[in-house]
Design a protein around this motif. Structure first.
Motif, mmCIF file in Angstrom:
data_model
loop_
_atom_site.group_PDB
_atom_site.id
_atom_site.type_symbol
_atom_site.label_atom_id
_atom_site.label_comp_id
_atom_site.label_asym_id
_atom_site.label_seq_id
_atom_site.Cartn_x
_atom_site.Cartn_y
_atom_site.Cartn_z
ATOM 1 N N THR A 117 34.609 115.489 -1.478
ATOM 2 C CA THR A 117 35.830 115.346 -0.703
ATOM 3 C C THR A 117 37.013 115.860 -1.503
ATOM 4 O O THR A 117 37.241 115.425 -2.629
ATOM 5 C CB THR A 117 36.052 113.862 -0.337
ATOM 6 O OG1 THR A 117 34.907 113.395 0.364
ATOM 7 C CG2 THR A 117 37.289 113.698 0.529
ATOM 8 N N GLY A 118 37.715 116.827 -0.951
ATOM 9 C CA GLY A 118 38.908 117.365 -1.592
ATOM 10 C C GLY A 118 38.658 118.375 -2.696
ATOM 11 O O GLY A 118 39.598 118.821 -3.340
ATOM 12 N N ALA A 119 37.399 118.754 -2.938
ATOM 13 C CA ALA A 119 37.091 119.711 -4.013
ATOM 14 C C ALA A 119 37.667 121.083 -3.683
ATOM 15 O O ALA A 119 37.769 121.478 -2.523
ATOM 16 C CB ALA A 119 35.586 119.822 -4.218
ATOM 17 N N ALA A 120 38.070 121.800 -4.725
ATOM 18 C CA ALA A 120 38.598 123.156 -4.559
ATOM 19 C C ALA A 120 37.531 124.049 -3.943
ATOM 20 O O ALA A 120 36.328 123.830 -4.137
ATOM 21 C CB ALA A 120 39.029 123.715 -5.908
ATOM 22 N N THR A 121 37.975 125.052 -3.212
ATOM 23 C CA THR A 121 37.059 126.047 -2.648
ATOM 24 C C THR A 121 37.596 127.430 -2.966
ATOM 25 O O THR A 121 38.774 127.601 -3.280
ATOM 26 C CB THR A 121 36.914 125.896 -1.121
ATOM 27 O OG1 THR A 121 38.186 126.096 -0.509
ATOM 28 C CG2 THR A 121 36.359 124.527 -0.742
ATOM 29 N N GLY A 122 36.726 128.424 -2.882
ATOM 30 C CA GLY A 122 37.127 129.806 -3.115
ATOM 31 C C GLY A 122 37.122 130.211 -4.571
ATOM 32 O O GLY A 122 37.532 131.314 -4.909
ATOM 33 N N VAL A 123 36.660 129.313 -5.458
ATOM 34 C CA VAL A 123 36.574 129.613 -6.893
ATOM 35 C C VAL A 123 35.231 129.149 -7.434
ATOM 36 O O VAL A 123 34.566 128.301 -6.851
ATOM 37 C CB VAL A 123 37.704 128.953 -7.725
ATOM 38 C CG1 VAL A 123 39.060 129.475 -7.349
ATOM 39 C CG2 VAL A 123 37.651 127.449 -7.629
ATOM 40 N N GLY A 124 34.857 129.726 -8.563
ATOM 41 C CA GLY A 124 33.680 129.308 -9.304
ATOM 42 C C GLY A 124 34.027 129.356 -10.782
ATOM 43 O O GLY A 124 35.163 129.683 -11.157
ATOM 44 N N ILE A 125 33.057 129.040 -11.616
ATOM 45 C CA ILE A 125 33.263 129.086 -13.065
ATOM 46 C C ILE A 125 32.370 130.164 -13.645
ATOM 47 O O ILE A 125 31.151 130.133 -13.474
ATOM 48 C CB ILE A 125 33.006 127.723 -13.719
ATOM 49 C CG1 ILE A 125 34.028 126.707 -13.187
ATOM 50 C CG2 ILE A 125 33.081 127.836 -15.243
ATOM 51 C CD1 ILE A 125 33.839 125.295 -13.685
ATOM 52 N N GLN A 126 33.013 131.118 -14.312
ATOM 53 C CA GLN A 126 32.304 132.236 -14.924
ATOM 54 C C GLN A 126 32.088 131.935 -16.408
ATOM 55 O O GLN A 126 33.017 131.528 -17.101
ATOM 56 C CB GLN A 126 33.125 133.515 -14.764
ATOM 57 C CG GLN A 126 32.440 134.765 -15.257
ATOM 58 C CD GLN A 126 33.304 135.997 -14.982
ATOM 59 O OE1 GLN A 126 34.464 136.048 -15.373
ATOM 60 N NE2 GLN A 126 32.726 136.970 -14.298
ATOM 61 N N LEU A 127 30.870 132.140 -16.884
ATOM 62 C CA LEU A 127 30.534 131.936 -18.291
ATOM 63 C C LEU A 127 30.551 133.278 -19.006
ATOM 64 O O LEU A 127 30.185 134.304 -18.430
ATOM 65 C CB LEU A 127 29.159 131.274 -18.405
ATOM 66 C CG LEU A 127 29.085 129.895 -17.739
ATOM 67 C CD1 LEU A 127 27.652 129.419 -17.649
ATOM 68 C CD2 LEU A 127 29.948 128.896 -18.483
ATOM 69 N N LEU A 128 30.966 133.267 -20.266
ATOM 70 C CA LEU A 128 31.134 134.489 -21.046
ATOM 71 C C LEU A 128 30.454 134.355 -22.394
ATOM 72 O O LEU A 128 30.355 133.255 -22.942
ATOM 73 C CB LEU A 128 32.628 134.760 -21.266
ATOM 74 C CG LEU A 128 33.508 134.722 -20.017
ATOM 75 C CD1 LEU A 128 34.961 134.590 -20.391
ATOM 76 C CD2 LEU A 128 33.272 135.957 -19.187
ATOM 77 N N ASP A 129 30.010 135.485 -22.954
ATOM 78 C CA ASP A 129 29.430 135.455 -24.298
ATOM 79 C C ASP A 129 30.528 135.597 -25.344
ATOM 80 O O ASP A 129 31.722 135.618 -25.010
ATOM 81 C CB ASP A 129 28.333 136.517 -24.457
ATOM 82 C CG ASP A 129 28.857 137.943 -24.385
ATOM 83 O OD1 ASP A 129 30.086 138.162 -24.430
ATOM 84 O OD2 ASP A 129 28.025 138.857 -24.278
ATOM 85 N N LYS A 130 30.147 135.735 -26.612
ATOM 86 C CA LYS A 130 31.123 135.781 -27.706
ATOM 87 C C LYS A 130 32.063 136.982 -27.617
ATOM 88 O O LYS A 130 33.172 136.942 -28.127
ATOM 89 C CB LYS A 130 30.415 135.750 -29.059
ATOM 90 C CG LYS A 130 29.489 136.922 -29.312
ATOM 91 C CD LYS A 130 28.722 136.750 -30.603
ATOM 92 C CE LYS A 130 27.611 137.779 -30.698
ATOM 93 N NZ LYS A 130 26.726 137.490 -31.810
ATOM 94 N N SER A 131 31.653 138.054 -26.947
ATOM 95 C CA SER A 131 32.529 139.221 -26.789
ATOM 96 C C SER A 131 33.310 139.158 -25.474
ATOM 97 O O SER A 131 33.942 140.132 -25.079
ATOM 98 C CB SER A 131 31.716 140.512 -26.859
ATOM 99 O OG SER A 131 30.836 140.592 -25.750
ATOM 100 N N GLU A 132 33.242 138.013 -24.799
ATOM 101 C CA GLU A 132 33.894 137.753 -23.515
ATOM 102 C C GLU A 132 33.351 138.613 -22.382
ATOM 103 O O GLU A 132 34.031 138.879 -21.397
ATOM 104 C CB GLU A 132 35.424 137.838 -23.622
ATOM 105 C CG GLU A 132 35.997 136.741 -24.484
ATOM 106 C CD GLU A 132 37.470 136.463 -24.248
ATOM 107 O OE1 GLU A 132 38.030 136.899 -23.222
ATOM 108 O OE2 GLU A 132 38.056 135.787 -25.101
#
Length: 178
Positions: free
Chosen positions: A111-126
């Motif tokens: 309930t009420g969670a953001a939408t339209g975004v996710g979380i991107q993971l990156l390595d040491k060189s981004e």
């Protein structure tokens, strides 16, 4: 009559040989290789003591369209007490994939969670890491040294519009030793 029986016999034999060839044409082989090691590194941030990474509070206006990202937040996965026989390790991240971009983590629904975004993971060189794909190998030092494997995380816009709300996610990780 004898010619007819011979013809039926030849036709039956021919059909059997063709079906035997067709059954054998789908064969293949898989060779599994690996090694049982005497011990592995100790994962400092295991399931019993998870790592918490705060991505902070970000305004909707920070995003400019699908694929736009926020600043990267660095985090380290720590491995210690590595045996001498293990010289490197790679990390594979898992979790629920975003429905619009299977390479990034989905925001935990609620309930009420953001939408339209996710979380991107990156390595040491981004460079972006896809879920369920191994990172590059990180060199390890053996002994009591703590090895810091550097990664990053950031929000990425995955939809055409974003709604405000909590933007949390959970990821698992697996250590693959080389």
């Amino acid at each position: 009559m004898r010619k007819r029986v011979s013809g039926i016999f030849i036709a039956t034999a021919l059909c059997c040989s063709v079906s035997a060839w067709a059954a054998n044409s789908g064969e293949g082989q898989i060779n599994f290789t690996g090694e049982i090691i005497d011990s592995a590194c100790q994962v400092v941030n295991g399931v019993s003591s998870p790592l918490d990474v705060s991505l902070g509070k970000v305004s909707q206006t920070a995003f400019t369209g699908s694929g736009s990202t926020t600043a990267t937040t660095r985090f380290d996965i720590q491995l210690k007490d590595c045996p001498e026989t293990i010289t490197s390790a790679a990390i594979t991240f898992g979790g629920s994939a975003d429905s619009s971009n299977a390479n990034v983590l989905a925001i935990t629904p609620g309930t009420g969670a953001a939408t339209g975004v996710g979380i991107q993971l990156l390595d040491k060189s981004e460079s972006p890491l896809s879920l369920y794909t191994s990172s590059t190998a990180y060199p390890l030092q053996s002994g009591t040294t703590t090895n810091d494997l550097v990664f990053g995380a950031r929000y990425i816009q995955t939809g055409s519009t974003i709604t405000a709300g909590p933007a949390n996610a959970v990821s698992t990780f697996t250590v693959m030793y080389n």
